[in-house]
Design a protein around this motif. Sequence first.
Motif, PDB file in Angstrom:
ATOM      1  N   GLY A 197      16.551  -3.893   6.267  1.00 46.86           N
ATOM      2  CA  GLY A 197      17.839  -4.023   5.201  1.00 46.86           C
ATOM      3  C   GLY A 197      18.991  -2.785   5.573  1.00 46.86           C
ATOM      4  O   GLY A 197      19.681  -3.299   4.782  1.00 46.86           O
ATOM      5  N   HIS A 198      18.215  -1.876   5.880  1.00 48.10           N
ATOM      6  CA  HIS A 198      18.928  -0.892   6.021  1.00 48.10           C
ATOM      7  C   HIS A 198      19.114   0.109   6.913  1.00 48.10           C
ATOM      8  O   HIS A 198      19.603   1.602   6.337  1.00 48.10           O
ATOM      9  CB  HIS A 198      18.559   0.155   4.555  1.00 48.10           C
ATOM     10  CG  HIS A 198      18.244  -0.415   3.428  1.00 48.10           C
ATOM     11  ND1 HIS A 198      17.344  -1.500   2.290  1.00 48.10           N
ATOM     12  CD2 HIS A 198      19.802  -0.844   1.623  1.00 48.10           C
ATOM     13  CE1 HIS A 198      17.887  -2.470   1.597  1.00 48.10           C
ATOM     14  NE2 HIS A 198      19.405  -2.281   0.680  1.00 48.10           N
ATOM     15  N   ASP A 199      19.295  -0.663   7.818  1.00 44.49           N
ATOM     16  CA  ASP A 199      19.593   0.170   8.680  1.00 44.49           C
ATOM     17  C   ASP A 199      21.219   0.387   9.349  1.00 44.49           C
ATOM     18  O   ASP A 199      22.028   0.092   9.176  1.00 44.49           O
ATOM     19  CB  ASP A 199      18.446  -0.068  10.283  1.00 44.49           C
ATOM     20  CG  ASP A 199      18.557  -1.516  10.482  1.00 44.49           C
ATOM     21  OD1 ASP A 199      19.765  -2.216   9.967  1.00 44.49           O
ATOM     22  OD2 ASP A 199      17.984  -2.387  11.016  1.00 44.49           O
ATOM     23  N   TRP A 200      20.807   1.026  10.375  1.00 48.07           N
ATOM     24  CA  TRP A 200      22.285   0.743  11.840  1.00 48.07           C
ATOM     25  C   TRP A 200      23.065  -0.632  11.381  1.00 48.07           C
ATOM     26  O   TRP A 200      24.036  -0.457  11.220  1.00 48.07           O
ATOM     27  CB  TRP A 200      22.361   1.543  12.804  1.00 48.07           C
ATOM     28  CG  TRP A 200      23.150   1.701  13.515  1.00 48.07           C
ATOM     29  CD1 TRP A 200      23.109   0.592  14.798  1.00 48.07           C
ATOM     30  CD2 TRP A 200      24.992   1.261  13.585  1.00 48.07           C
ATOM     31  NE1 TRP A 200      24.552   0.665  15.365  1.00 48.07           N
ATOM     32  CE2 TRP A 200      25.488   1.493  14.286  1.00 48.07           C
ATOM     33  CE3 TRP A 200      24.822   2.735  12.382  1.00 48.07           C
ATOM     34  CZ2 TRP A 200      27.066   1.443  14.580  1.00 48.07           C
ATOM     35  CZ3 TRP A 200      27.110   2.949  12.855  1.00 48.07           C
ATOM     36  CH2 TRP A 200      27.758   2.486  13.383  1.00 48.07           C
ATOM     37  N   ALA A 206      16.774  -9.467   2.844  1.00 48.33           N
ATOM     38  CA  ALA A 206      16.319  -9.444   0.317  1.00 48.33           C
ATOM     39  C   ALA A 206      14.306  -9.481   1.322  1.00 48.33           C
ATOM     40  O   ALA A 206      13.519  -8.902   0.674  1.00 48.33           O
ATOM     41  CB  ALA A 206      16.715 -10.601  -0.262  1.00 48.33           C
ATOM     42  N   PHE A 207      14.396 -10.581   1.567  1.00 52.16           N
ATOM     43  CA  PHE A 207      13.114 -10.760   2.486  1.00 52.16           C
ATOM     44  C   PHE A 207      12.662  -9.379   2.753  1.00 52.16           C
ATOM     45  O   PHE A 207      10.618  -9.530   2.467  1.00 52.16           O
ATOM     46  CB  PHE A 207      12.215 -12.131   2.485  1.00 52.16           C
ATOM     47  CG  PHE A 207      12.666 -13.278   1.726  1.00 52.16           C
ATOM     48  CD1 PHE A 207      11.415 -13.689   0.981  1.00 52.16           C
ATOM     49  CD2 PHE A 207      13.015 -13.976   1.199  1.00 52.16           C
ATOM     50  CE1 PHE A 207      11.739 -13.679  -0.267  1.00 52.16           C
ATOM     51  CE2 PHE A 207      13.484 -15.111   0.133  1.00 52.16           C
ATOM     52  CZ  PHE A 207      12.841 -15.025  -0.175  1.00 52.16           C
ATOM     53  N   ASN A 208      12.519  -9.016   3.831  1.00 54.41           N
ATOM     54  CA  ASN A 208      12.636  -8.100   4.687  1.00 54.41           C
ATOM     55  C   ASN A 208      12.189  -6.667   3.428  1.00 54.41           C
ATOM     56  O   ASN A 208      11.344  -6.061   3.899  1.00 54.41           O
ATOM     57  CB  ASN A 208      13.370  -7.629   5.670  1.00 54.41           C
ATOM     58  CG  ASN A 208      13.419  -6.643   6.373  1.00 54.41           C
ATOM     59  OD1 ASN A 208      12.687  -6.957   7.561  1.00 54.41           O
ATOM     60  ND2 ASN A 208      13.351  -5.385   6.445  1.00 54.41           N
ATOM     61  N   LYS A 219       8.675  -3.274   0.120  1.00 57.05           N
ATOM     62  CA  LYS A 219       7.786  -3.054  -1.130  1.00 57.05           C
ATOM     63  C   LYS A 219       6.248  -3.359  -1.459  1.00 57.05           C
ATOM     64  O   LYS A 219       5.871  -3.732  -2.723  1.00 57.05           O
ATOM     65  CB  LYS A 219       8.535  -3.067  -1.993  1.00 57.05           C
ATOM     66  CG  LYS A 219       9.923  -2.541  -2.028  1.00 57.05           C
ATOM     67  CD  LYS A 219       9.504  -0.723  -1.393  1.00 57.05           C
ATOM     68  CE  LYS A 219       9.482  -0.090  -3.489  1.00 57.05           C
ATOM     69  NZ  LYS A 219       9.265   1.179  -3.127  1.00 57.05           N
ATOM     70  N   ASN A 220       6.293  -4.632  -0.461  1.00 55.90           N
ATOM     71  CA  ASN A 220       5.059  -5.799  -0.787  1.00 55.90           C
ATOM     72  C   ASN A 220       5.089  -6.313  -1.805  1.00 55.90           C
ATOM     73  O   ASN A 220       3.315  -6.796  -2.831  1.00 55.90           O
ATOM     74  CB  ASN A 220       3.466  -4.823  -0.630  1.00 55.90           C
ATOM     75  CG  ASN A 220       2.154  -5.414  -0.817  1.00 55.90           C
ATOM     76  OD1 ASN A 220       2.149  -6.470   0.004  1.00 55.90           O
ATOM     77  ND2 ASN A 220       1.554  -5.480  -1.509  1.00 55.90           N
ATOM     78  N   ARG A 221       6.060  -6.760  -1.959  1.00 53.38           N
ATOM     79  CA  ARG A 221       6.296  -7.374  -3.543  1.00 53.38           C
ATOM     80  C   ARG A 221       6.165  -9.117  -2.942  1.00 53.38           C
ATOM     81  O   ARG A 221       6.067  -9.715  -1.737  1.00 53.38           O
ATOM     82  CB  ARG A 221       7.781  -7.907  -3.710  1.00 53.38           C
ATOM     83  CG  ARG A 221       8.026  -5.880  -4.324  1.00 53.38           C
ATOM     84  CD  ARG A 221       9.768  -6.148  -4.953  1.00 53.38           C
ATOM     85  NE  ARG A 221       9.785  -5.211  -5.590  1.00 53.38           N
ATOM     86  CZ  ARG A 221      11.214  -4.235  -5.404  1.00 53.38           C
ATOM     87  NH1 ARG A 221      12.246  -5.729  -5.662  1.00 53.38           N
ATOM     88  NH2 ARG A 221      11.165  -2.883  -5.985  1.00 53.38           N
ATOM     89  N   ALA A 222       5.986  -9.844  -4.214  1.00 51.18           N
ATOM     90  CA  ALA A 222       5.625 -10.893  -4.294  1.00 51.18           C
ATOM     91  C   ALA A 222       6.493 -12.199  -3.561  1.00 51.18           C
ATOM     92  O   ALA A 222       7.815 -11.725  -3.952  1.00 51.18           O
ATOM     93  CB  ALA A 222       5.158 -12.346  -4.984  1.00 51.18           C
ATOM     94  N   LEU A 223       6.310 -12.654  -2.926  1.00 47.70           N
ATOM     95  CA  LEU A 223       7.292 -13.712  -2.788  1.00 47.70           C
ATOM     96  C   LEU A 223       8.391 -14.562  -4.134  1.00 47.70           C
ATOM     97  O   LEU A 223       9.084 -14.284  -4.515  1.00 47.70           O
ATOM     98  CB  LEU A 223       7.155 -14.589  -1.598  1.00 47.70           C
ATOM     99  CG  LEU A 223       6.838 -14.521  -0.098  1.00 47.70           C
ATOM    100  CD1 LEU A 223       6.696 -16.381   0.432  1.00 47.70           C
ATOM    101  CD2 LEU A 223       7.836 -13.162   0.420  1.00 47.70           C
TER     102      LEU A 223
END
Length: 225
Positions: free
Chosen positions: A24-27, A140-142, A147-151
């Motif tokens: 989500g924060h790549d090139w 957002a989901f990526n 970060k291994n967060r819950a959906l």
Amino acid sequence: MTNTEIVEETIAFVEETLQGAEGGHDWFHIQRVFRNSLLIAKDEKNINILVVSLGALLHDIADAKFNNGDETVGPKLAQQFLSSLKVDKKTIAHVIQIIENISFKSSLEKKKKKFNSLELQIIQDADRLDAIGAIGIARAFNYGGFKNRALYNPEIPPQLNMTKAAYKKSDAPTINHFYEKLLLLKDKMNTETGKKLAEERHQFMLTYLENFYQEWNGQPLLKEP
């Protein structure tokens, strides 16, 4: 070195620096923000297009969330690189201020006097456009998976009106992020072009959330004929 050469060198530098970055924060995120910045700038007058280009390309060169929360890494890296190209000091200073003030979390911080410029507003709109709509949902989901967060967790409500410090520490489910940031961005757009482009993406997110909750609760998406 011409302005075109400076931008080309910056593109190469950013693409190489962000190899292997979180999706989500790549090139490709930078590329989209760069293109949208140029698109928005077409409808604005008296723009320093070099500042817009460099600010867009370098705005996430070292995002604080991937550098232990250190917000000085990105500006330092950008300044070193632009200085190596012998970019004039006024342009460098403007780009650095854009990097320091572009993020959503910066808008949560109460400052007596905040830096502002039309170039910042253009890039900020372009960056916020990439945080909403279909791509915004995917990003957002990526990041949530990274970060291994819950959906989603119905027992953890979104935290509205967070401070900058609370926002940076949040590890809430990804669905909460829609209410804590993504759905707020439409009304935070600066330019008329940005506002127009944001409207459709905002509506797409609302439709997505409606479908998400229906699926979560085992409800049919389509009404019986």
